[in-house]
Design a protein around this motif. Structure first.
Motif, PDB file in Angstrom:
ATOM      1  N   UNK A   1       0.783  -1.175  -0.164  1.00 13.63           N
ATOM      2  CA  UNK A   1       0.079  -0.016  -0.123  1.00 13.63           C
ATOM      3  C   UNK A   1       0.873   1.355   0.061  1.00 13.63           C
ATOM      4  N   UNK A   2       2.144   1.021   0.167  1.00 13.20           N
ATOM      5  CA  UNK A   2       3.115   2.479   0.183  1.00 13.20           C
ATOM      6  C   UNK A   2       2.805   3.436  -0.789  1.00 13.20           C
ATOM      7  N   UNK A   3       3.221   2.982  -1.848  1.00 12.53           N
ATOM      8  CA  UNK A   3       3.207   3.760  -3.440  1.00 12.53           C
ATOM      9  C   UNK A   3       1.674   3.991  -3.671  1.00 12.53           C
ATOM     10  N   UNK A   4       0.726   3.298  -3.368  1.00 10.72           N
ATOM     11  CA  UNK A   4      -0.661   3.582  -4.055  1.00 10.72           C
ATOM     12  C   UNK A   4      -1.255   4.901  -2.974  1.00 10.72           C
ATOM     13  N   UNK A   5      -0.565   4.538  -1.730  1.00 11.15           N
ATOM     14  CA  UNK A   5      -1.135   5.739  -0.435  1.00 11.15           C
ATOM     15  C   UNK A   5      -0.315   6.685  -0.927  1.00 11.15           C
ATOM     16  N   UNK A   6       0.951   6.996  -1.442  1.00 10.85           N
ATOM     17  CA  UNK A   6       1.580   8.068  -1.657  1.00 10.85           C
ATOM     18  C   UNK A   6       0.888   8.913  -2.876  1.00 10.85           C
ATOM     19  N   UNK A   7       0.314   8.159  -4.154  1.00 11.46           N
ATOM     20  CA  UNK A   7      -0.484   8.599  -4.863  1.00 11.46           C
ATOM     21  C   UNK A   7      -1.912   9.379  -4.462  1.00 11.46           C
ATOM     22  N   UNK A   8      -2.348   8.631  -3.661  1.00 16.20           N
ATOM     23  CA  UNK A   8      -3.782   9.156  -3.157  1.00 16.20           C
ATOM     24  C   UNK A   8      -3.527  10.514  -2.287  1.00 16.20           C
ATOM     25  N   UNK A   9      -2.479  10.556  -1.488  1.00 15.63           N
ATOM     26  CA  UNK A   9      -2.224  11.754  -0.668  1.00 15.63           C
ATOM     27  C   UNK A   9      -1.755  12.933  -1.710  1.00 15.63           C
ATOM     28  N   UNK A  10      -1.320  12.527  -2.811  1.00 15.25           N
ATOM     29  CA  UNK A  10      -0.856  13.682  -3.630  1.00 15.25           C
ATOM     30  C   UNK A  10      -2.326  14.327  -4.386  1.00 15.25           C
ATOM     31  N   UNK A  11      -3.145  13.293  -4.508  1.00 14.98           N
ATOM     32  CA  UNK A  11      -4.595  13.850  -5.200  1.00 14.98           C
ATOM     33  C   UNK A  11      -5.328  14.600  -4.094  1.00 14.98           C
ATOM     34  N   UNK A  12      -5.137  14.099  -2.602  1.00 16.18           N
ATOM     35  CA  UNK A  12      -5.761  14.689  -1.662  1.00 16.18           C
ATOM     36  C   UNK A  12      -5.256  16.069  -1.197  1.00 16.18           C
ATOM     37  N   UNK A  13      -4.200  16.395  -1.342  1.00 20.84           N
ATOM     38  CA  UNK A  13      -3.689  17.810  -1.173  1.00 20.84           C
ATOM     39  C   UNK A  13      -3.902  18.611  -2.373  1.00 20.84           C
TER      40      UNK A  13
END
Length: 89
Positions: free
Chosen positions: A77-89
């Motif tokens: 889940x690490x890389x996927x979470x990083x992508x989602x965080x970028x979208x949430x910001x």
């Protein structure tokens, strides 16, 4: 299993995922929170789905907290979470 009073991590986890699919995000959040707060074999998965439920319910701050934790831990889940965080910001 849950109705019989048997504590089943897998039953509760999959019920939480099912509640997301049914659109019952608050129920899913309640169920999945219990797995995030207790260490189990489903902790990372519960955190992932909890983050998704928070997104669906409109709580981007709580979702970000979930994905921040996952982005810092190694694994699927690490890389996927990083992508989602970028979208949430």
């Amino acid at each position: 299993a849950m109705l019989n009073g048997t504590e089943s991590f897998s039953a509760g986890f999959f019920l939480g995922v099912t509640e997301i699919e049914l659109g019952n995000y608050n129920k899913a959040i309640d169920l999945l929170n219990s797995f995030v707060n207790r260490k189990s074999e489903f902790t990372k998965e519960a955190t992932w789905y909890l983050g998704l439920a928070y997104i669906k319910s409109g709580d981007k701050i709580k979702a970000s907290e979930c994905f921040e934790l996952l982005s810092l831990s190694p694994g699927f889940y690490s890389k996927r979470s990083e992508r989602i965080l970028r979208l949430l910001r």
